[in-house]
Scaffold this motif. Structure first.
Motif, short mmCIF file in Angstrom:
data_model
loop_
_atom_site.label_atom_id
_atom_site.label_comp_id
_atom_site.label_asym_id
_atom_site.label_seq_id
_atom_site.Cartn_x
_atom_site.Cartn_y
_atom_site.Cartn_z
N ILE A 231 -51.14 1.61 -15.73
CA ILE A 231 -51.38 1.12 -14.38
C ILE A 231 -50.33 1.68 -13.44
CG2 ILE A 231 -51.66 -0.91 -12.93
CD1 ILE A 231 -53.75 -0.66 -15.11
N GLU A 232 -50.80 2.27 -12.36
CA GLU A 232 -49.90 2.75 -11.31
C GLU A 232 -49.97 1.82 -10.12
OE1 GLU A 232 -50.79 6.72 -10.26
OE2 GLU A 232 -50.43 7.55 -12.25
N ALA A 233 -48.81 1.58 -9.50
CA ALA A 233 -48.78 0.71 -8.33
C ALA A 233 -49.60 1.32 -7.21
CB ALA A 233 -47.34 0.49 -7.88
N PRO A 234 -50.47 0.54 -6.55
CA PRO A 234 -51.28 1.09 -5.46
C PRO A 234 -50.41 1.48 -4.27
CG PRO A 234 -51.49 -1.29 -5.55
CD PRO A 234 -50.71 -0.89 -6.75
N GLN A 235 -50.87 2.48 -3.55
CA GLN A 235 -50.16 2.92 -2.36
C GLN A 235 -50.32 1.87 -1.25
OE1 GLN A 235 -48.20 5.60 -2.06
NE2 GLN A 235 -48.57 6.07 -4.22
N PRO A 236 -49.27 1.58 -0.52
CA PRO A 236 -49.40 0.61 0.56
C PRO A 236 -50.36 1.11 1.63
CG PRO A 236 -47.29 1.75 0.70
CD PRO A 236 -47.91 2.14 -0.62
N GLU A 237 -51.18 0.17 2.14
CA GLU A 237 -52.14 0.54 3.16
C GLU A 237 -51.45 0.74 4.50
OE1 GLU A 237 -55.19 -2.34 3.34
OE2 GLU A 237 -55.87 -2.04 1.26
N ALA A 255 -65.17 1.74 21.66
CA ALA A 255 -65.57 3.08 21.23
C ALA A 255 -65.87 3.10 19.74
CB ALA A 255 -64.48 4.09 21.57
N ALA A 256 -65.04 2.41 18.96
CA ALA A 256 -65.26 2.37 17.52
C ALA A 256 -66.53 1.60 17.18
CB ALA A 256 -64.06 1.72 16.83
N ALA A 257 -66.78 0.47 17.90
CA ALA A 257 -67.98 -0.32 17.64
C ALA A 257 -69.25 0.44 17.99
CB ALA A 257 -67.92 -1.62 18.43
N ARG A 258 -69.22 1.17 19.11
CA ARG A 258 -70.39 1.94 19.51
C ARG A 258 -70.64 3.11 18.58
NH1 ARG A 258 -68.57 1.86 25.85
NH2 ARG A 258 -69.49 -0.17 26.38
N GLY A 259 -69.56 3.61 17.95
CA GLY A 259 -69.71 4.71 17.01
C GLY A 259 -70.08 4.28 15.61
N GLY A 260 -70.26 2.96 15.43
CA GLY A 260 -70.67 2.45 14.11
C GLY A 260 -69.51 2.24 13.17
N GLY A 261 -68.26 2.37 13.67
CA GLY A 261 -67.10 2.19 12.81
C GLY A 261 -66.37 0.93 13.17
N LYS A 262 -65.09 0.90 12.72
CA LYS A 262 -64.25 -0.25 13.00
C LYS A 262 -63.00 0.24 13.71
CE LYS A 262 -66.26 -3.78 10.77
NZ LYS A 262 -66.51 -5.10 11.32
N ALA A 263 -62.41 -0.64 14.50
CA ALA A 263 -61.16 -0.30 15.14
C ALA A 263 -60.07 -0.18 14.10
CB ALA A 263 -60.79 -1.37 16.17
N ALA A 264 -59.01 0.57 14.43
CA ALA A 264 -57.93 0.78 13.47
C ALA A 264 -57.33 -0.55 13.06
CB ALA A 264 -56.84 1.66 14.11
N GLY A 265 -57.12 -0.70 11.75
CA GLY A 265 -56.51 -1.91 11.22
C GLY A 265 -57.50 -3.02 10.94
N ALA A 266 -58.78 -2.83 11.23
CA ALA A 266 -59.75 -3.91 11.02
C ALA A 266 -60.40 -3.86 9.66
CB ALA A 266 -60.85 -3.84 12.10
N GLY A 267 -60.22 -2.77 8.90
CA GLY A 267 -60.82 -2.67 7.58
C GLY A 267 -62.16 -2.00 7.65
N GLY A 268 -62.50 -1.16 6.68
CA GLY A 268 -63.74 -0.39 6.71
C GLY A 268 -64.80 -0.93 5.80
N GLU A 269 -66.05 -0.69 6.18
CA GLU A 269 -67.16 -1.12 5.33
C GLU A 269 -67.21 -0.28 4.06
OE1 GLU A 269 -69.31 -3.52 5.44
OE2 GLU A 269 -68.40 -4.36 7.21
N GLU A 270 -66.72 0.98 4.12
CA GLU A 270 -66.75 1.82 2.92
C GLU A 270 -65.95 1.17 1.80
OE1 GLU A 270 -67.35 4.12 6.59
OE2 GLU A 270 -65.75 2.80 5.86
#
Length: 303
Positions: A231-237, A255-270
């Motif tokens: 087990i390797e320690a995960p990289q800090p986000e 702009a992020a919401a209209r582009g179908g993404g998330k604003a920085a720091g909000a977490g991604g759906e991927e």
């Protein structure tokens, strides 16, 4: 098959509906045992007397209420039982109110009410009446020797749910908080952008979109360690980007919401989509982990 945790009757007016109470929530917390790091032995908590410096049997343990520094008033089980409410086995509805008028801070645990077969008609009658009126019932019931304040409400298309509630004197009023004094008011442009952002993120509530990623990752960690993987320690986000101004933050979020993404720091759906839902259902470590720990324990020899 779920087991009923209480049985009695639900009453409103002179109508009594025999019902059973079933849990509506199954917590999925990852639970760990405390072990000795040297040999994997279980660590047990014991009832220990500070005065005599020895373990005390359960039958010699009494309840004490602290009234001062190291001063206690002891109360016996018999004295407490004398104040237990009478177990009437009845959930009595006293009033019908609008659900929107109840602050969610009042709600505790939720259960399902299931009627006896002979009371199905009366059960549906109460549910349909509350749905048409847009009301929920405020009731009291004795659950586990305690009289609980409850909210009886429709759940889904047919069922009735019961939520235990906090009492009024248990709620910390928001007015008691030391909130910042009124400062600069948002501009009309900032307010308009905030409203647009809310509208762009609005939609029906879908709880499946918000899995417990930490629990999933911990269960994956336990499974991989049980399989002997390194087990390797995960990289800090990366943290959220620094915001220059409120208007800039709103503009970037829009702009992020209209582009179908998330604003920085909000977490991604991927990231959420990549999580494994099957492992999320596991409540404890897999059997391999238990065998791995057990194998490290030295067997005791009988004298």
């Amino acid at each position: 098959m779920a087991r009923a945790i209480w049985s009695g009757s639900l009453s409103f007016g002179l109508v009594n509906i025999p019902v059973k109470l079933f849990g509506a929530v199954s917590p999925k917390d990852v639970r760990f045992h405390m072990l000795h790091d040297a040999d994997g032995g279980r660590i047990r908590l014991r009832r220990f007397c500070e005065v005599e410096d020895r373990e005390v049997p359960y039958e010699h343990v009494v309840k004490g209420f602290e009234v001062g520094a190291n001063r206690y008033v002891t109360v016996t089980r018999e004295e407490l039982e004398a104040y237990d409410p009478k177990a009437t086995r009845t959930i009595e509805i006293h009033d019908f109110v609008e659900l929107a008028g109840i602050d969610p801070v009042f709600f505790e645990s939720t259960y399902y009410l299931v009627p006896e077969r002979s009371a199905a008609k009366a059960y549906r009658l109460l549910g349909q009446a509350m749905r048409r009126a847009g009301k929920v019932g405020i009731a009291t019931a004795v659950l586990r020797t305690r009289e609980s304040l409850c909210c009886v409400r429709p759940s889904g298309e047919e069922a009735l749910a019961l939520s235990t509630m906090n009492r009024a004197d248990e709620i910390v009023p928001a007015s008691s908080l030391e909130l910042p004094e009124a400062g600069g008011q948002p501009s009309e442009r900032e307010l308009a952008m905030a409203e647009q952002l809310v509208a762009s993120l609005a939609g029906p509530f879908d709880p499946e979109r918000y899995p417990d990623l930490r629990r999933q990752r911990i269960l994956e960690l336990v499974e991989r360690k049980a399989e002997g993987q390194a087990i390797e320690a995960p990289q800090p986000e990366a943290g959220p980007a620094q915001v220059v101004s409120l208007a800039d933050a709103l503009a970037a979020s829009l702009a992020a919401a209209r582009g179908g993404g998330k604003a920085a720091g909000a977490g991604g759906e991927e990231e959420r989509a990549a999580a494994r839902p099957a492992r999320a259902a596991r409540r404890s470590a897999p059997p391999q982990a238990a065998r791995t720990v057990a194998s490290k324990r030295p067997r005791k020899r009988r004298a």
